[in-house]
Design an enzyme around this catalytic site. Structure first.
Site, PDB file in Angstrom:
ATOM      1  N   THR A  42      19.499  28.840 -20.048  1.00 46.69           N
ATOM      2  CA  THR A  42      19.836  28.768 -18.620  1.00 46.69           C
ATOM      3  C   THR A  42      20.373  30.075 -18.040  1.00 46.69           C
ATOM      4  O   THR A  42      20.670  30.137 -16.844  1.00 46.69           O
ATOM      5  CB  THR A  42      20.864  27.650 -18.372  1.00 46.69           C
ATOM      6  OG1 THR A  42      22.019  27.869 -19.197  1.00 46.69           O
ATOM      7  CG2 THR A  42      20.267  26.285 -18.709  1.00 46.69           C
TER       8      THR A  42
ATOM      9  N   ASP B 122      29.404  20.428 -33.952  1.00 48.34           N
ATOM     10  CA  ASP B 122      29.772  21.486 -33.015  1.00 48.34           C
ATOM     11  C   ASP B 122      29.933  20.815 -31.654  1.00 48.34           C
ATOM     12  O   ASP B 122      28.942  20.452 -31.009  1.00 48.34           O
ATOM     13  CB  ASP B 122      28.681  22.548 -32.963  1.00 48.34           C
ATOM     14  CG  ASP B 122      29.044  23.716 -32.059  1.00 48.34           C
ATOM     15  OD1 ASP B 122      30.172  23.728 -31.509  1.00 48.34           O
ATOM     16  OD2 ASP B 122      28.195  24.614 -31.880  1.00 48.34           O
TER      17      ASP B 122
ATOM     18  N   THR C 200      33.591  22.269 -35.499  1.00 46.30           N
ATOM     19  CA  THR C 200      33.564  23.705 -35.225  1.00 46.30           C
ATOM     20  C   THR C 200      33.734  24.012 -33.735  1.00 46.30           C
ATOM     21  O   THR C 200      32.844  24.580 -33.097  1.00 46.30           O
ATOM     22  CB  THR C 200      32.247  24.333 -35.725  1.00 46.30           C
ATOM     23  OG1 THR C 200      31.138  23.731 -35.015  1.00 46.30           O
ATOM     24  CG2 THR C 200      32.074  24.117 -37.213  1.00 46.30           C
TER      25      THR C 200
ATOM     26  N   ASN D 227      35.138  25.984 -30.346  1.00 42.39           N
ATOM     27  CA  ASN D 227      35.722  27.259 -29.971  1.00 42.39           C
ATOM     28  C   ASN D 227      37.136  26.996 -29.447  1.00 42.39           C
ATOM     29  O   ASN D 227      37.614  25.856 -29.459  1.00 42.39           O
ATOM     30  CB  ASN D 227      34.846  27.997 -28.948  1.00 42.39           C
ATOM     31  CG  ASN D 227      34.622  27.197 -27.662  1.00 42.39           C
ATOM     32  OD1 ASN D 227      35.499  26.441 -27.216  1.00 42.39           O
ATOM     33  ND2 ASN D 227      33.451  27.357 -27.054  1.00 42.39           N
ATOM     34  N   GLN D 228      37.813  28.018 -28.989  1.00 40.45           N
ATOM     35  CA  GLN D 228      39.208  27.872 -28.570  1.00 40.45           C
ATOM     36  C   GLN D 228      39.359  26.855 -27.438  1.00 40.45           C
ATOM     37  O   GLN D 228      40.224  25.977 -27.478  1.00 40.45           O
ATOM     38  CB  GLN D 228      39.747  29.236 -28.134  1.00 40.45           C
ATOM     39  CG  GLN D 228      41.217  29.232 -27.743  1.00 40.45           C
ATOM     40  CD  GLN D 228      41.734  30.640 -27.486  1.00 40.45           C
ATOM     41  OE1 GLN D 228      41.021  31.626 -27.645  1.00 40.45           O
ATOM     42  NE2 GLN D 228      42.989  30.752 -27.087  1.00 40.45           N
ATOM     43  N   PHE D 229      38.514  26.951 -26.421  1.00 39.82           N
ATOM     44  CA  PHE D 229      38.596  26.045 -25.276  1.00 39.82           C
ATOM     45  C   PHE D 229      38.304  24.607 -25.698  1.00 39.82           C
ATOM     46  O   PHE D 229      38.988  23.664 -25.281  1.00 39.82           O
ATOM     47  CB  PHE D 229      37.611  26.504 -24.199  1.00 39.82           C
ATOM     48  CG  PHE D 229      37.530  25.583 -23.017  1.00 39.82           C
ATOM     49  CD1 PHE D 229      38.639  25.313 -22.231  1.00 39.82           C
ATOM     50  CD2 PHE D 229      36.316  24.988 -22.676  1.00 39.82           C
ATOM     51  CE1 PHE D 229      38.556  24.464 -21.135  1.00 39.82           C
ATOM     52  CE2 PHE D 229      36.224  24.139 -21.582  1.00 39.82           C
ATOM     53  CZ  PHE D 229      37.341  23.880 -20.808  1.00 39.82           C
TER      54      PHE D 229
ATOM     55  N   THR E  21      36.298  28.488 -34.279  1.00 38.63           N
ATOM     56  CA  THR E  21      35.392  29.572 -34.646  1.00 38.63           C
ATOM     57  C   THR E  21      35.753  30.912 -34.027  1.00 38.63           C
ATOM     58  O   THR E  21      35.403  31.958 -34.574  1.00 38.63           O
ATOM     59  CB  THR E  21      33.959  29.212 -34.236  1.00 38.63           C
ATOM     60  OG1 THR E  21      33.924  28.882 -32.831  1.00 38.63           O
ATOM     61  CG2 THR E  21      33.472  28.001 -35.032  1.00 38.63           C
TER      62      THR E  21
ATOM     63  N   THR F 103      25.212  32.105 -30.124  1.00 40.86           N
ATOM     64  CA  THR F 103      26.071  32.521 -31.230  1.00 40.86           C
ATOM     65  C   THR F 103      26.782  31.330 -31.878  1.00 40.86           C
ATOM     66  O   THR F 103      26.907  31.268 -33.101  1.00 40.86           O
ATOM     67  CB  THR F 103      27.112  33.539 -30.748  1.00 40.86           C
ATOM     68  OG1 THR F 103      27.803  33.007 -29.613  1.00 40.86           O
ATOM     69  CG2 THR F 103      26.435  34.842 -30.346  1.00 40.86           C
TER      70      THR F 103
ATOM     71  N   ASP G 274      25.730  28.230 -32.026  1.00 36.42           N
ATOM     72  CA  ASP G 274      24.732  27.454 -32.760  1.00 36.42           C
ATOM     73  C   ASP G 274      24.410  28.117 -34.103  1.00 36.42           C
ATOM     74  O   ASP G 274      24.322  27.450 -35.139  1.00 36.42           O
ATOM     75  CB  ASP G 274      23.461  27.316 -31.922  1.00 36.42           C
ATOM     76  CG  ASP G 274      23.749  26.824 -30.515  1.00 36.42           C
ATOM     77  OD1 ASP G 274      24.553  25.886 -30.368  1.00 36.42           O
ATOM     78  OD2 ASP G 274      23.187  27.392 -29.565  1.00 36.42           O
TER      79      ASP G 274
END
Length: 311
Positions: free
Chosen positions: A64, A129, A160, A162-164, A198, A235, A237
């Site tokens: 996208t 994820d 896994t 991310n921070q958010f 991650t 990244t 994925d």
């Protein structure tokens, strides 16, 4: 005399014929051009010896970030039809289930039912994820959060975010490593077996990112790595696929190999993009991940070198 027939030993047969311990069902997005979702995850897993069956939650012409995107979205009934076909042929036997982008609540609930079914078929390692957003912004419907938090995360073997996403799942603000570990402990207490944040930005260091991980076996991992000055797609994925691939080698080792491979891919991607753009800011197409060109680094991750401490 009869010619002698070579009969390979069991280890050779497992390697050449495909071990049942290395069969992955991957449910996430797919693009015809470029590398996100299954397009980013399947190749490294196959290079590392895994059989990969893919179900595409969406199939788009490209990701996208381009000017326009065309394609189709798989709904929950479509997913059930595919699962029914696999089930009717006795094909629902996997060592790992990997999930990424899913765009609808009903689809995600169907994934949860599939996890439970695969567990009943002899066990599966579920790598989740929880793709919901990044940098403080959600890019999926908000009603997916309760499904991830209350249904999928508690049954995940490896989570896994991310921070958010870790903040969303734990309900905690994460600005320091101590807060990150507190969020991990909260998620472990709710059933998840291993949590890997991650990438974290920490206030004390603006030029690096930190990976934090813990599991219920008492293992923990911390890996820091430099920021690369570019905006990539796919990244997360790729990273989840690499973590799955190396998870049998222990938590710290898996995290280090995933990070070192990722950075080799990103460095090569940026180098090629800058060459194509003649030093200008690369276009969306020019910054697509160079996965095929990074095959050797995927197979043989460069040694992980800790960042020097400048304190």
């Amino acid at each position: 005399t009869q010619p002698r027939v070579y009969i390979p030993d069991r280890s050779e047969m497992n390697e050449e014929c495909g071990s049942r311990n290395k069969r992955v069902l991957s449910i996430q997005s797919h693009v015809v051009h470029g590398y996100v979702g299954n397009s980013a995850a399947a190749f490294p897993l196959q290079v590392l010896g895994y059989e990969v069956d893919t179900i595409n939650s969406v199939q788009y012409s490209n990701h996208t970030g381009y000017r326009s995107t065309k394609g189709q979205v798989l709904n929950s009934q479509d997913l059930e039809d595919i699962i029914t076909g696999l089930r009717s042929n006795d094909l629902l036997h996997y060592s790992h289930l990997l999930t990424g982008y899913c765009g609808a609540k009903s689809f995600l609930k169907q994934v949860h039912r599939l996890v439970l079914e695969l567990r009943g078929n002899g066990g599966v390692t579920f790598v989740c994820d929880p793709v919901m957003g990044d940098n403080g912004q959600m890019y999926v419907p908000s009603d997916l959060l309760p499904v991830y938090r209350d249904q999928l995360a508690p049954v995940a073997d490896i989570l896994t975010p991310n921070q958010f996403e870790a903040e969303l799942l734990s309900g905690m603000e994460i600005r320091t490593e101590a807060e990150g570990l507190k969020a991990i402990d909260h998620l472990l207490s709710r059933g998840t077996k291993c949590v890997i944040i991650t990438s974290m930005e920490v206030q004390s260091a603006v030029d690096k990112l930190v990976l934090l991980a813990k599991n219920k076996n008492g293992e923990s991992a911390r890996v820091e790595f430099p920021k690369i000055p570019a905006r990539f797609t796919g990244t997360g994925d790729l990273f989840s696929a690499l973590l799955l691939a190396w998870s049998h080698e222990g938590l710290q080792c898996a995290c280090e190999k995933a990070v070192s491979t990722m950075h080799a891919v990103l460095r090569r991607t940026l180098k090629c993009a800058l060459e194509m753009s003649k030093g200008a800011e690369p276009s969306v197409e020019q910054i697509e991940l160079r996965l095929v060109q990074s095959k050797r680094d995927i197979e043989h991750p460069p040694p992980y070198l800790p960042l020097p401490n400048h304190n």
